[in-house]
Design a protein around this motif. Sequence first.
Motif, mmCIF file in Angstrom:
data_model
loop_
_atom_site.group_PDB
_atom_site.id
_atom_site.type_symbol
_atom_site.label_atom_id
_atom_site.label_comp_id
_atom_site.label_asym_id
_atom_site.label_seq_id
_atom_site.Cartn_x
_atom_site.Cartn_y
_atom_site.Cartn_z
ATOM 1 N N VAL A 174 0.871 -1.177 0.000
ATOM 2 C CA VAL A 174 0.000 0.000 0.000
ATOM 3 C C VAL A 174 0.912 1.233 0.000
ATOM 4 N N ASN A 175 0.597 2.186 -0.843
ATOM 5 C CA ASN A 175 1.415 3.403 -1.003
ATOM 6 C C ASN A 175 2.895 3.077 -1.203
ATOM 7 N N PRO A 176 3.208 2.184 -2.132
ATOM 8 C CA PRO A 176 4.609 1.786 -2.323
ATOM 9 C C PRO A 176 5.448 2.907 -2.929
ATOM 10 N N GLU A 177 6.734 2.871 -2.583
ATOM 11 C CA GLU A 177 7.723 3.770 -3.192
ATOM 12 C C GLU A 177 8.934 2.931 -3.539
ATOM 13 N N GLY A 191 -3.460 -12.645 -23.464
ATOM 14 C CA GLY A 191 -3.066 -13.239 -24.742
ATOM 15 C C GLY A 191 -1.829 -12.643 -25.371
ATOM 16 N N TYR A 192 -1.168 -11.726 -24.660
ATOM 17 C CA TYR A 192 0.026 -11.088 -25.228
ATOM 18 C C TYR A 192 1.187 -11.116 -24.239
ATOM 19 N N GLN A 193 2.388 -11.039 -24.805
ATOM 20 C CA GLN A 193 3.604 -10.878 -24.011
ATOM 21 C C GLN A 193 4.523 -9.913 -24.734
ATOM 22 N N GLY A 194 5.458 -9.388 -23.989
ATOM 23 C CA GLY A 194 6.452 -8.525 -24.613
ATOM 24 C C GLY A 194 7.704 -8.473 -23.772
ATOM 25 N N LYS A 195 8.824 -8.162 -24.422
ATOM 26 C CA LYS A 195 10.100 -8.045 -23.704
ATOM 27 C C LYS A 195 10.252 -6.631 -23.166
ATOM 28 N N VAL A 196 10.537 -6.541 -21.876
ATOM 29 C CA VAL A 196 10.621 -5.242 -21.212
ATOM 30 C C VAL A 196 11.928 -5.155 -20.430
ATOM 31 N N GLU A 197 12.562 -3.994 -20.515
ATOM 32 C CA GLU A 197 13.749 -3.742 -19.705
ATOM 33 C C GLU A 197 13.320 -3.241 -18.328
ATOM 34 N N ARG A 198 13.890 -3.852 -17.302
ATOM 35 C CA ARG A 198 13.589 -3.479 -15.914
ATOM 36 C C ARG A 198 14.888 -3.416 -15.132
ATOM 37 N N PRO A 199 14.866 -2.754 -13.968
ATOM 38 C CA PRO A 199 16.060 -2.802 -13.111
ATOM 39 C C PRO A 199 16.327 -4.230 -12.632
ATOM 40 N N GLU A 200 17.593 -4.541 -12.408
ATOM 41 C CA GLU A 200 17.965 -5.881 -11.931
ATOM 42 C C GLU A 200 17.689 -6.000 -10.437
ATOM 43 N N ARG A 201 17.773 -4.873 -9.735
ATOM 44 C CA ARG A 201 17.566 -4.873 -8.284
ATOM 45 C C ARG A 201 16.825 -3.603 -7.893
ATOM 46 N N ILE A 202 15.879 -3.745 -6.979
ATOM 47 C CA ILE A 202 15.186 -2.565 -6.444
ATOM 48 C C ILE A 202 15.070 -2.682 -4.923
ATOM 49 N N ARG A 203 14.900 -1.550 -4.279
ATOM 50 C CA ARG A 203 14.397 -1.526 -2.902
ATOM 51 C C ARG A 203 13.067 -0.809 -2.958
ATOM 52 N N ILE A 204 12.091 -1.400 -2.293
ATOM 53 C CA ILE A 204 10.744 -0.833 -2.312
ATOM 54 C C ILE A 204 10.221 -0.801 -0.879
ATOM 55 N N LYS A 205 9.572 0.305 -0.550
ATOM 56 C CA LYS A 205 8.963 0.380 0.777
ATOM 57 C C LYS A 205 7.514 0.802 0.635
ATOM 58 N N GLY A 206 6.775 0.594 1.702
ATOM 59 C CA GLY A 206 5.356 0.927 1.695
ATOM 60 C C GLY A 206 4.716 0.331 2.924
ATOM 61 N N LEU A 207 3.400 0.291 2.921
ATOM 62 C CA LEU A 207 2.675 -0.311 4.037
ATOM 63 C C LEU A 207 2.234 -1.719 3.647
ATOM 64 N N ASP A 208 2.130 -2.578 4.655
ATOM 65 C CA ASP A 208 1.637 -3.935 4.406
ATOM 66 C C ASP A 208 0.125 -3.994 4.664
ATOM 67 N N ARG A 209 -0.419 -5.201 4.669
ATOM 68 C CA ARG A 209 -1.858 -5.418 4.828
ATOM 69 C C ARG A 209 -2.364 -4.913 6.179
ATOM 70 N N GLU A 210 -1.463 -4.832 7.149
ATOM 71 C CA GLU A 210 -1.852 -4.367 8.483
ATOM 72 C C GLU A 210 -1.618 -2.856 8.648
ATOM 73 N N GLY A 211 -1.079 -2.231 7.606
ATOM 74 C CA GLY A 211 -0.798 -0.797 7.697
ATOM 75 C C GLY A 211 0.557 -0.497 8.308
ATOM 76 N N LYS A 212 1.389 -1.544 8.471
ATOM 77 C CA LYS A 212 2.730 -1.348 9.034
ATOM 78 C C LYS A 212 3.745 -1.101 7.912
ATOM 79 N N GLU A 213 4.762 -0.303 8.247
ATOM 80 C CA GLU A 213 5.840 -0.040 7.286
ATOM 81 C C GLU A 213 6.561 -1.342 6.932
ATOM 82 N N GLN A 214 6.865 -1.518 5.667
ATOM 83 C CA GLN A 214 7.677 -2.653 5.251
ATOM 84 C C GLN A 214 8.634 -2.185 4.165
ATOM 85 N N GLU A 215 9.767 -2.839 4.100
ATOM 86 C CA GLU A 215 10.758 -2.501 3.079
ATOM 87 C C GLU A 215 11.419 -3.798 2.636
#
Length: 157
Positions: free
Chosen positions: A72-75, A94-118
């Motif tokens: 929830v509210n991820p960054e 019915g479709y697929q495509g090749k996409v470039e993405r970062p190899e590694r990320i850090r993401i934070k936000g709230l979990d299902r209980e509303g607690k901070e998670q990273e």
Amino acid sequence: MALRNIVLEGDPILRKRCRAVDQVDDRIRMILDDMVETMREAGGVGLAAPQVGMMRRMFVAEPEEGRVYCFVNPEIIEMEGSQLGDEGCLSVPGYQGKVERPERIRIKGLDREGKEQEYEFRDWDARVMCHEFDHLEGILYTDKAGQVYEVTAEGDE
Ligand code: CO
């Protein structure tokens, strides 16, 4: 829990920037639970709120069977490297495509209980999270894919 209808590409709902969730309450938890059920029923590995018609910043993901995340509210606070790989989307069946993405990320936000998670995610997990995060910005993988091609029915994101 209940299954929700998945919004398909072409619907303007998928093209809007979602608003933050004010509070993780029982209603939000119910929607997240419905999203997990809907994602699993559809054979996907991720589902973002706008895909079930909710213009709120939250998504669920199950990059590997049994490993479920609710954000929830991820960054995305760090991105590093790049990887190229196939993606699909439950809103673009019915479709697929090749996409470039970062190899590694850090993401934070709230979990299902509303607690901070990273979390730190790499490879496929990072791909799934970036794909779902993009939905909250009104971005579909087809915007980023060099080429999108038709596939026979199988699991999509
Ligand atoms: Co998608």
